[in-house]
Design a protein around this motif. Structure first.
Motif, PDB file in Angstrom:
ATOM      1  N   ASP A  49       0.842  -1.210   0.000  1.00 37.26           N
ATOM      2  CA  ASP A  49       0.000   0.000   0.000  1.00 37.26           C
ATOM      3  C   ASP A  49       0.871   1.252   0.000  1.00 37.26           C
ATOM      4  N   THR A  50       1.897   1.238   0.837  1.00 37.49           N
ATOM      5  CA  THR A  50       2.792   2.387   0.909  1.00 37.49           C
ATOM      6  C   THR A  50       3.566   2.553  -0.388  1.00 37.49           C
ATOM      7  N   ARG A  51       4.009   1.434  -0.968  1.00 40.27           N
ATOM      8  CA  ARG A  51       4.721   1.513  -2.255  1.00 40.27           C
ATOM      9  C   ARG A  51       3.812   2.131  -3.322  1.00 40.27           C
ATOM     10  N   ALA A  52       2.542   1.768  -3.265  1.00 38.20           N
ATOM     11  CA  ALA A  52       1.602   2.338  -4.237  1.00 38.20           C
ATOM     12  C   ALA A  52       1.462   3.849  -4.037  1.00 38.20           C
ATOM     13  N   PHE A  53       1.355   4.280  -2.775  1.00 36.81           N
ATOM     14  CA  PHE A  53       1.216   5.711  -2.497  1.00 36.81           C
ATOM     15  C   PHE A  53       2.434   6.479  -2.994  1.00 36.81           C
ATOM     16  N   ILE A  54       3.625   5.935  -2.772  1.00 36.40           N
ATOM     17  CA  ILE A  54       4.852   6.615  -3.199  1.00 36.40           C
ATOM     18  C   ILE A  54       4.916   6.684  -4.718  1.00 36.40           C
ATOM     19  N   GLY A  55       4.576   5.563  -5.370  1.00 36.61           N
ATOM     20  CA  GLY A  55       4.602   5.549  -6.832  1.00 36.61           C
ATOM     21  C   GLY A  55       3.576   6.482  -7.431  1.00 36.61           C
ATOM     22  N   GLU A  56       2.361   6.451  -6.883  1.00 41.04           N
ATOM     23  CA  GLU A  56       1.302   7.327  -7.389  1.00 41.04           C
ATOM     24  C   GLU A  56       1.642   8.799  -7.162  1.00 41.04           C
ATOM     25  N   GLY A  57       2.415   9.082  -6.122  1.00 43.20           N
ATOM     26  CA  GLY A  57       2.778  10.458  -5.835  1.00 43.20           C
ATOM     27  C   GLY A  57       3.811  11.030  -6.790  1.00 43.20           C
ATOM     28  N   GLY A  58       4.423  10.175  -7.610  1.00 44.80           N
ATOM     29  CA  GLY A  58       5.379  10.653  -8.602  1.00 44.80           C
ATOM     30  C   GLY A  58       6.830  10.584  -8.160  1.00 44.80           C
ATOM     31  N   ALA A  59       7.161   9.631  -7.278  1.00 43.85           N
ATOM     32  CA  ALA A  59       8.532   9.562  -6.765  1.00 43.85           C
ATOM     33  C   ALA A  59       9.525   9.036  -7.793  1.00 43.85           C
ATOM     34  N   VAL A  60       9.094   8.114  -8.654  1.00 40.99           N
ATOM     35  CA  VAL A  60      10.050   7.435  -9.551  1.00 40.99           C
ATOM     36  C   VAL A  60      10.811   8.420 -10.445  1.00 40.99           C
ATOM     37  N   PRO A  61      10.140   9.325 -11.177  1.00 42.04           N
ATOM     38  CA  PRO A  61      10.908  10.260 -12.029  1.00 42.04           C
ATOM     39  C   PRO A  61      11.863  11.153 -11.243  1.00 42.04           C
ATOM     40  N   LEU A  62      11.557  11.382  -9.949  1.00 38.54           N
ATOM     41  CA  LEU A  62      12.444  12.202  -9.132  1.00 38.54           C
ATOM     42  C   LEU A  62      13.650  11.407  -8.637  1.00 38.54           C
ATOM     43  N   LEU A  63      13.486  10.094  -8.485  1.00 39.30           N
ATOM     44  CA  LEU A  63      14.575   9.253  -7.983  1.00 39.30           C
ATOM     45  C   LEU A  63      15.571   8.888  -9.076  1.00 39.30           C
ATOM     46  N   VAL A  64      15.093   8.723 -10.300  1.00 36.94           N
ATOM     47  CA  VAL A  64      15.961   8.256 -11.387  1.00 36.94           C
ATOM     48  C   VAL A  64      17.198   9.136 -11.576  1.00 36.94           C
ATOM     49  N   PRO A  65      17.087  10.467 -11.649  1.00 39.21           N
ATOM     50  CA  PRO A  65      18.309  11.274 -11.837  1.00 39.21           C
ATOM     51  C   PRO A  65      19.305  11.128 -10.692  1.00 39.21           C
ATOM     52  N   LEU A  66      18.816  10.764  -9.515  1.00 41.89           N
ATOM     53  CA  LEU A  66      19.697  10.658  -8.356  1.00 41.89           C
ATOM     54  C   LEU A  66      20.587   9.422  -8.417  1.00 41.89           C
ATOM     55  N   LEU A  67      20.285   8.504  -9.333  1.00 43.14           N
ATOM     56  CA  LEU A  67      21.160   7.338  -9.504  1.00 43.14           C
ATOM     57  C   LEU A  67      22.528   7.761 -10.030  1.00 43.14           C
ATOM     58  N   ARG A  68      22.603   8.925 -10.626  1.00 41.89           N
ATOM     59  CA  ARG A  68      23.884   9.441 -11.131  1.00 41.89           C
ATOM     60  C   ARG A  68      24.506  10.452 -10.165  1.00 41.89           C
ATOM     61  N   SER A  69      23.971  10.541  -8.969  1.00 42.78           N
ATOM     62  CA  SER A  69      24.487  11.496  -7.996  1.00 42.78           C
ATOM     63  C   SER A  69      25.933  11.170  -7.621  1.00 42.78           C
ATOM     64  N   GLU A  70      26.714  12.201  -7.403  1.00 41.42           N
ATOM     65  CA  GLU A  70      28.096  12.017  -6.969  1.00 41.42           C
ATOM     66  C   GLU A  70      28.188  11.772  -5.467  1.00 41.42           C
ATOM     67  N   ASP A  71      27.090  11.997  -4.764  1.00 38.76           N
ATOM     68  CA  ASP A  71      27.062  11.730  -3.327  1.00 38.76           C
ATOM     69  C   ASP A  71      26.799  10.247  -3.102  1.00 38.76           C
ATOM     70  N   THR A  72      27.702   9.590  -2.419  1.00 38.80           N
ATOM     71  CA  THR A  72      27.627   8.132  -2.237  1.00 38.80           C
ATOM     72  C   THR A  72      26.324   7.702  -1.578  1.00 38.80           C
ATOM     73  N   ALA A  73      25.971   8.354  -0.474  1.00 39.91           N
ATOM     74  CA  ALA A  73      24.775   7.955   0.265  1.00 39.91           C
ATOM     75  C   ALA A  73      23.507   8.199  -0.551  1.00 39.91           C
ATOM     76  N   THR A  74      23.443   9.323  -1.246  1.00 42.41           N
ATOM     77  CA  THR A  74      22.255   9.629  -2.044  1.00 42.41           C
ATOM     78  C   THR A  74      22.056   8.602  -3.146  1.00 42.41           C
ATOM     79  N   GLN A  75      23.148   8.228  -3.826  1.00 42.51           N
ATOM     80  CA  GLN A  75      23.035   7.227  -4.884  1.00 42.51           C
ATOM     81  C   GLN A  75      22.527   5.895  -4.333  1.00 42.51           C
ATOM     82  N   LEU A  76      23.094   5.472  -3.220  1.00 39.27           N
ATOM     83  CA  LEU A  76      22.674   4.204  -2.628  1.00 39.27           C
ATOM     84  C   LEU A  76      21.227   4.263  -2.170  1.00 39.27           C
TER      85      LEU A  76
END
Length: 678
Positions: free
Chosen positions: A408-435
């Motif tokens: 249920d929580t995963r659905a709320f996060i996905g419906e809220g639009g988190a995925v497009p905001l998380l994708v660019p952070l995979l290229r973050s230079e900050d170690t913790a943020t990327q992980l």
């Protein structure tokens, strides 16, 4: 830290190991007095586990301090009369019950204590009344106490009989918490000041304390310790998650949360090996879900289930025949393993990463769902407007944690639009943020609707490849591979991922170069991708067969990958690898049940696809006939069938070879005289 402190306090105040009967029957008077003195001293220093219980615990502490002086004087008085001895033994039992109440309160979550505050107060009042009765029955003249000590004893008795005033403050606080739950059910967002005030009164005033409270509440819900309040406790877990994000995460750094991920100078180092008691006796891997069999031995659920599934009904460790095959969760050991993982930087996220979570013991209620929706909405909005690296990392970490709590929580996060905001952070230079970002996507991908969101997000697959190839830590690379595995569970996505040469190359690279935990997830991803015949060509071209063969002695999944490749067109590539057949035969001897089964199946496929040349390689391995015969006797049902097929192929080859040799001999006998005559 707060949780460990409370655990230590509970341990220090736990009831004595000696039973009450041992005190009443065999302990000397001196031992009884020493135990009384020690118990009273411990109770005099007991601290309230929550602010709203300070009045109750302060009263217990005051009475105990008076008794310390009494028992101190008694220890110098010498031998007790029989009536005094019997009475003091009963006093000892009451003090032990006091200590048990204190220990129980110290181990509970604060919110559960608040919900059951009337029960705690009633137990304390009852014990104080029992203690007062026993103190009145003490034959004081026979004890030889000093006059001032006699006065102290009388004062202690009067204080124990004194009725405590009604605890209006804690009852009002409890009513406020229950009212807040009802408002959340009606989708009313709690006011920040009101929420902060309630948590302050409960004693939750920092993110670490809030996290510990959530963890303790969840454990109590799973253990069903308070059935009457289960619904409220579930709602409070959701409310506390919301409070942690709104009140603490946005402004408070979280060095503890990122400690595991920020390995700093040694990103390539493997995690420390788990203690022997935390390893499964079958797989020798860290137990993710320890369970106890009827023999009393503990195993990882996956390993022992596979053992039973192969037709065995014995204990793998002791060899005894089990009276039943029931498995009981070892929750205490699981908690210890989880704590060790957090303290040593080992991801206890096997269940979080690669497999859907088990069904919750209790279904989330309306208030919990609404609180989860509010939390998800708050975090996604916060992420969309966060600019500083520290703020972004904290918000992403909270999304990562929230995405673990259920579909249920995963659905709320996905419906809220988190995925497009998380994708660019995979290229973050900050170690913790990327992980945190890649792990958040992994947790979200457990839900099929979120798989679609990730696959359709612009640049998501390429970003995952970036992490697998250039991730700052092995854990980030591992979680990226696990995300690919999760996405590939959908048939159409498996084909799409398999057609992406970059995905295939990065997964193969992790198998070749990664540490054991990373290699395990990468091999699982390879196994899933190889389930599509049209993917096998690209996998072979990228070197999947060589990578799997190199890992065959480390991970049983590697053998399954070779079997899958052989089944769908990769047999020739495997046979062409130097020593491949011999290593598969070796796996028949020393592998786990599953790897032996897969090795036998792979060899049968290779023999059928490539013919007599492969059978000849099998037969050239010393002792192979005995190995096949042993597998037919001791392997799983499937392993026995495959071993039988392999044995038949070997016998046919041997018979054909013998017939060919006989034919050559006969031909030689016929032609030689003709040559001589000419």
């Amino acid at each position: 830290m707060a949780n460990s402190a409370r655990t230590s306090a509970a341990a220090a105040l736990s009831p004595s190991c000696s039973s009450s009967s041992s005190y009443s029957s065999s302990a000397t008077d001196g031992e009884i007095l020493r135990s009384l003195h020690r118990l009273a001293r411990d109770l005099s220093g007991a601290e309230a586990p929550a602010p709203f219980l300070e009045t109750v615990f302060a009263a217990v502490s005051r009475r105990a301090k008076l008794l310390v002086a009494v028992f101190d004087d008694l220890m110098r008085c010498g031998r007790l009369t029989r009536s005094a001895s019997l009475c003091l033994r009963e006093v000892l039992l009451v003090l032990q019950r006091f200590k048990a109440v204190v220990a129980d309160c110290s181990a509970r979550s604060r919110m559960r204590l608040l919900l059951q505050v009337e029960e705690v107060e009633a137990r304390v009042r009852e014990l104080q009344h029992d203690l007062a009765t026993l103190l009145d029955l003490l034959p004081v003249p026979e004890l030889g106490l000093a006059d001032d000590v006699v006065d102290i004893l009388a004062l202690a008795s009067r204080q124990c009989r004194r009725s405590s005033p009604a605890a209006a403050v804690e009852h009002e606080l409890k009513a406020g918490v229950l009212a807040l739950i009802r408002e959340v059910e009606r989708e009313i967002v709690p006011e920040r000041e009101r929420l902060e005030g309630i948590l302050e009164e409960v004693g939750i005033n920092d993110p670490a304390c809030c996290s510990d409270e959530i963890e303790t509440l969840e454990r109590e819900i799973g253990d069903r310790v308070a059935e009457r309040w289960t619904s409220a406790m579930i709602a409070l877990v959701g409310l506390l998650r919301y409070a942690k994000c709104v009140l603490f995460s946005a402004a408070t750094p979280r060095p503890v949360d990122s400690k595991v991920d920020l390995d700093g100078d040694d990103d390539d180092a493997e995690p420390p090996p788990p203690p022997p008691d935390f390893r499964c006796p079958i797989s020798l891997d860290l137990m993710r879900d320890p369970v106890v069999s009827s023999s009393g031995q503990t195993y990882d659920r996956e390993s022992i289930t596979r053992w039973f599934g192969s037709g065995k009904s014995t204990c793998p460790k002791t060899g005894q025949v089990l009276v039943n095959l029931e498995l009981v969760p070892n929750k205490a050991l699981k908690n210890l393993i989880s704590r060790w993982c957090r303290e040593n930087g080992v991801a206890m996220e096997g269940s979080e990463q690669s497999k859907p979570e088990s069904t919750p013991v209790v279904t989330a209620n309306k208030a919990a769902l609404e609180a989860a929706r509010m939390t998800a909405s708050f975090l996604v909005k916060k992420l969309s407007v966060s600019f500083s690296p520290g703020s972004v990392n904290r918000v992403v970490h909270e999304i990562r944690q929230l995405a673990r709590s259920g579909n249920d929580t995963r659905a709320f996060i996905g419906e809220g639009g988190a995925v497009p905001l998380l994708v660019p952070l995979l290229r973050s230079e900050d170690t913790a943020t990327q992980l945190n970002a890649v792990t958040a996507l992994l947790n979200l991908s457990i839900l099929d609707a979120n798989k679609k969101r990730i696959m359709h997000a612009e640049g998501a697959v390429e970003a995952l490849c970036h992490v697998m190839g250039c991730g700052a830590t092995w854990r980030a690379k591992e979680n990226a591979a696990a995300t690919v595995l999760s996405l590939a569970a959908v048939h159409s996505y498996r084909r799409r991922l398999g057609r992406n040469q970059r995905v295939v190359e990065m997964v193969v690279l992790l198998v070749r170069t990664g540490p054991s935990s990373t290699k395990k997830d990468a091999l699982a991803a390879l196994l899933c991708l190889s389930g599509e015949r049209e993917n096998v060509g690209k996998l072979v071209e990228a070197g999947a067969a060589e990578a799997a063969l190199s890992a065959i002695s480390e991970e049983e999944t590697a053998v399954a990958v070779l079997e899958s490749l052989a089944k769908r067109g990769g047999a020739e590539a495997i046979v062409n690898l130097d020593g491949a057949v011999a290593r598969l035969v070796a796996e028949l001897r020393r592998g786990t049940d599953w790897s032996r089964e897969c090795a036998a199946a792979a060899l049968v496929l290779l023999c059928r696809s490539m013919g007599a040349g492969v059978v000849a390689q099998v037969m050239s391995v010393s002792g192979v006939e005995w190995t096949i015969w042993e597998l037919m006797a001791t392997g799983t049902n499937r392993a026995r069938r495959k071993a039988a097929s392999l044995g038949r192929a070997c016998r046919r080859w041997a018979a054909a070879a013998a017939e060919e040799q006989t034919t050559e001999c006969l031909t030689s006998d016929v032609t030689l005289p003709a040559v001589a005559a000419s």
